[in-house]
Design an enzyme around this catalytic site. Sequence first.
Site, PDB file in Angstrom:
ATOM      1  N   GLY A  47       0.749  -1.195  -0.055  1.00  0.00           N
ATOM      2  CA  GLY A  47      -0.008  -0.009   0.111  1.00  0.00           C
ATOM      3  C   GLY A  47       0.745   1.351  -0.025  1.00  0.00           C
ATOM      4  O   GLY A  47       0.026   2.584  -0.137  1.00  0.00           O
ATOM      5  N   HIS A  72      20.393  16.230 -11.862  1.00  0.00           N
ATOM      6  CA  HIS A  72      19.478  16.069 -13.006  1.00  0.00           C
ATOM      7  C   HIS A  72      18.157  15.761 -12.606  1.00  0.00           C
ATOM      8  O   HIS A  72      17.990  15.529 -11.304  1.00  0.00           O
ATOM      9  CB  HIS A  72      20.100  14.886 -13.864  1.00  0.00           C
ATOM     10  CG  HIS A  72      20.186  13.553 -13.153  1.00  0.00           C
ATOM     11  ND1 HIS A  72      21.095  13.081 -12.154  1.00  0.00           N
ATOM     12  CD2 HIS A  72      19.333  12.663 -13.130  1.00  0.00           C
ATOM     13  CE1 HIS A  72      20.850  12.020 -11.725  1.00  0.00           C
ATOM     14  NE2 HIS A  72      19.743  11.549 -12.458  1.00  0.00           N
ATOM     15  N   HIS A  74      16.005  12.728 -13.039  1.00  0.00           N
ATOM     16  CA  HIS A  74      15.467  11.818 -12.668  1.00  0.00           C
ATOM     17  C   HIS A  74      14.652  11.494 -11.251  1.00  0.00           C
ATOM     18  O   HIS A  74      15.101  12.302 -10.457  1.00  0.00           O
ATOM     19  CB  HIS A  74      16.338  10.647 -12.678  1.00  0.00           C
ATOM     20  CG  HIS A  74      16.321  10.305 -14.116  1.00  0.00           C
ATOM     21  ND1 HIS A  74      17.925   9.846 -14.466  1.00  0.00           N
ATOM     22  CD2 HIS A  74      15.715  10.251 -15.353  1.00  0.00           C
ATOM     23  CE1 HIS A  74      17.722   9.413 -15.966  1.00  0.00           C
ATOM     24  NE2 HIS A  74      16.425   9.713 -16.116  1.00  0.00           N
ATOM     25  N   HIS A 140      24.065  11.725 -19.572  1.00  0.00           N
ATOM     26  CA  HIS A 140      23.368  10.621 -18.814  1.00  0.00           C
ATOM     27  C   HIS A 140      21.983  10.231 -19.638  1.00  0.00           C
ATOM     28  O   HIS A 140      22.004  10.908 -20.749  1.00  0.00           O
ATOM     29  CB  HIS A 140      22.853  11.216 -17.329  1.00  0.00           C
ATOM     30  CG  HIS A 140      22.049  10.246 -16.506  1.00  0.00           C
ATOM     31  ND1 HIS A 140      22.444   8.845 -16.595  1.00  0.00           N
ATOM     32  CD2 HIS A 140      21.182  10.298 -15.528  1.00  0.00           C
ATOM     33  CE1 HIS A 140      21.616   8.416 -15.757  1.00  0.00           C
ATOM     34  NE2 HIS A 140      20.757   9.093 -15.233  1.00  0.00           N
ATOM     35  N   ASP A 162      24.706  11.026 -11.742  1.00  0.00           N
ATOM     36  CA  ASP A 162      24.752  10.042 -12.568  1.00  0.00           C
ATOM     37  C   ASP A 162      25.237  10.278 -13.791  1.00  0.00           C
ATOM     38  O   ASP A 162      25.089  11.385 -14.642  1.00  0.00           O
ATOM     39  CB  ASP A 162      23.266   9.447 -12.862  1.00  0.00           C
ATOM     40  CG  ASP A 162      22.479   8.673 -11.629  1.00  0.00           C
ATOM     41  OD1 ASP A 162      23.172   8.251 -10.808  1.00  0.00           O
ATOM     42  OD2 ASP A 162      21.294   8.390 -11.885  1.00  0.00           O
ATOM     43  N   ASP A 194      29.558   7.760  -9.252  1.00  0.00           N
ATOM     44  CA  ASP A 194      28.141   6.875  -9.705  1.00  0.00           C
ATOM     45  C   ASP A 194      28.777   5.549 -10.010  1.00  0.00           C
ATOM     46  O   ASP A 194      29.690   5.211 -10.543  1.00  0.00           O
ATOM     47  CB  ASP A 194      27.583   7.355 -11.224  1.00  0.00           C
ATOM     48  CG  ASP A 194      26.678   6.384 -11.695  1.00  0.00           C
ATOM     49  OD1 ASP A 194      26.229   5.647 -10.930  1.00  0.00           O
ATOM     50  OD2 ASP A 194      26.288   6.615 -12.815  1.00  0.00           O
ATOM     51  N   SER A 365      22.285   1.924 -21.597  1.00  0.00           N
ATOM     52  CA  SER A 365      22.455   2.436 -20.259  1.00  0.00           C
ATOM     53  C   SER A 365      22.860   4.086 -20.160  1.00  0.00           C
ATOM     54  O   SER A 365      23.426   4.538 -21.066  1.00  0.00           O
ATOM     55  CB  SER A 365      23.216   1.486 -19.259  1.00  0.00           C
ATOM     56  OG  SER A 365      23.462   2.161 -18.133  1.00  0.00           O
ATOM     57  N   HIS A 367      24.621   4.989 -17.737  1.00  0.00           N
ATOM     58  CA  HIS A 367      25.620   4.935 -16.580  1.00  0.00           C
ATOM     59  C   HIS A 367      26.970   4.398 -17.089  1.00  0.00           C
ATOM     60  O   HIS A 367      26.931   3.742 -17.900  1.00  0.00           O
ATOM     61  CB  HIS A 367      25.154   4.130 -15.149  1.00  0.00           C
ATOM     62  CG  HIS A 367      23.927   4.406 -14.772  1.00  0.00           C
ATOM     63  ND1 HIS A 367      23.744   5.504 -13.661  1.00  0.00           N
ATOM     64  CD2 HIS A 367      22.537   4.146 -14.839  1.00  0.00           C
ATOM     65  CE1 HIS A 367      22.641   5.711 -13.245  1.00  0.00           C
ATOM     66  NE2 HIS A 367      21.901   4.926 -14.010  1.00  0.00           N
ATOM     67  N   HIS A 389      25.753   5.828  -5.395  1.00  0.00           N
ATOM     68  CA  HIS A 389      24.605   5.295  -6.431  1.00  0.00           C
ATOM     69  C   HIS A 389      24.731   3.914  -6.557  1.00  0.00           C
ATOM     70  O   HIS A 389      25.378   3.644  -7.651  1.00  0.00           O
ATOM     71  CB  HIS A 389      24.429   5.987  -7.635  1.00  0.00           C
ATOM     72  CG  HIS A 389      24.335   7.763  -7.528  1.00  0.00           C
ATOM     73  ND1 HIS A 389      24.172   8.130  -6.223  1.00  0.00           N
ATOM     74  CD2 HIS A 389      24.604   8.706  -8.140  1.00  0.00           C
ATOM     75  CE1 HIS A 389      24.161   9.628  -6.532  1.00  0.00           C
ATOM     76  NE2 HIS A 389      24.636   9.826  -7.487  1.00  0.00           N
TER      77      HIS A 389
END
Length: 554
Positions: A47, A72, A74, A140, A162, A194, A365, A367, A389
């Site tokens: 929940g 950034h 995200h 990125h 990242d 990262d 990716s 990264h 990260h």
Amino acid sequence: MESKKKIKVIPLGGLGEVGKNITVIEYGEEIIVVDCGMTFPDSEMYGIDVVIPDVTYLVNNKERVKGFFITHGHEDHIGAIPYILKQINAPIYATNLTIGLIQNKLEEHKMLDIVELNVVKPGDTIALEKLKVEFIRTNHSIADSCALAIHTPLGIVVHTGDIKVDFTPVDGKVIDLQRLAKIGKQGVLLLMADSTNACHPGYTMSEKTVGETLDNLFSKGTGRIIVATFASNIHRLQQIINSSIKYGRKIAFSGRSMEKISEVAIKLGYLDMPEGLLVDLKDLKLYNSNQITIVTTGSQGEPMSALTRMASSTHKNIQIEKDDMIIISANPIPGNEKAVSKVINELTQKGANVIYKSIEEIHVSGHACEQELKLLQSILKPKYFMPVHGEYKHLRKHILIAEEVGLEKEKSFILENGDVLSLNRKSACISGKVQAGNILVDGIGIGDVGNIVLRDRKNLSKDGIINIIVAIEKESRSIVSGPDIVTRGFIYVRESEELVNQIKEISYDSIQSSIDKNIFKWSEIKNNIRNDVGSFIYSKTKRKPIIVPIIMEV
């Protein structure tokens, strides 16, 4: 005096886990916060909508917090901002697209008027009293990403955010390795980098390679093309737009986050969308199937996402047709493989041609892989290193990569969330720990769902609930009605009448026994009912439903 001071670095999230990235950097009386992310709940968090970091340490020191510096846009780097700023209202500094996405969030929370937002450009430096924060362009999977160089009286701290090294980015804006190299020559005291792809050898492919694959697939499409990808991957969206223009297709966006993020990106000029190309989902029937591209959310098989609703035939505007080509342009995040596979199977059963990573190279990716991480270590030449990260295995591997490039073993630190790394020009050590952890957000409730509530929800999901309702007369202390049994998620009552009648009898006997013993405290009677009925049910079914006795006094 300066020589006695130390820089303190305190990760409050993002270490040993995926998402929820937030790092505190402090010197003297100044605190800056790098990123402020959230994560989505795991399967045990019944929940729960989102998970945000515990920022008790920042709240206790909020008069010292000078700003949030965001690398950034995200969700795992900006998602917690509306929740945290309700407790610590400090200025936010970020690049144009990132600020646009943050504005959207603040608008939803009706906070836009009370928060100070500052747009910066790569190359800009924000000067505080003692600290200076420089934004440096990186690459990125979202546009406008930056690393941060925090200039302190004791040396430079670099936080990569990242990062990947892409020499042919879609927007032509290459990572500023020249500036990073200059900072390396000045001397980097601490590098935080990262670690997400540290376990992957070689280099991360350029985003442009996806464009080539998309172009090839679009040339073969005879019906509608439906592309599922991350809404925030603006460069991917641009390449889908480019292929659609090339092959004479209109574009429609499906999914709330896809619609909102693309709207921000178009408005700010990060998506080049010619006029007349974008059509509404309601108008798709006005065009032939081979004239339509639909860009949608749901690449991770999320239950309520647009692609999942298409797969289950519950989407309001889109029904899957046999000539549809569906491209899932993303890798499943660990843990989502089963959900993604289910969606692929359902779409395939409906006759669609589903293209995913194991069939075509339709995702890269955002990264850096091992060789890129070695490059960053080589040009920045940090005195101390702290991987960020990623899960523990990624952090550990990143330490080994740094050692391969020549960093001494004792100068690398793997921290846990809440650990305090204290450093100056001559030394660095983990010097303490502050409160850190997860705050669970359920609806509008923030932090009001704890371990006990989650445990109850887990038990409810496993064995259900039994309500035992009985009326007891106050004067005579006798049972005048019931017990009545109401169950949810335990058994199907119509097929288990004998068991229900036995539960009634056990409940009646338990209550009567308490009355005979002159026990008239409702809490004690309820406990006796729970114990007696619970033992009986377990002996019969080996289940442990939640038992809720309800005593009405008449």
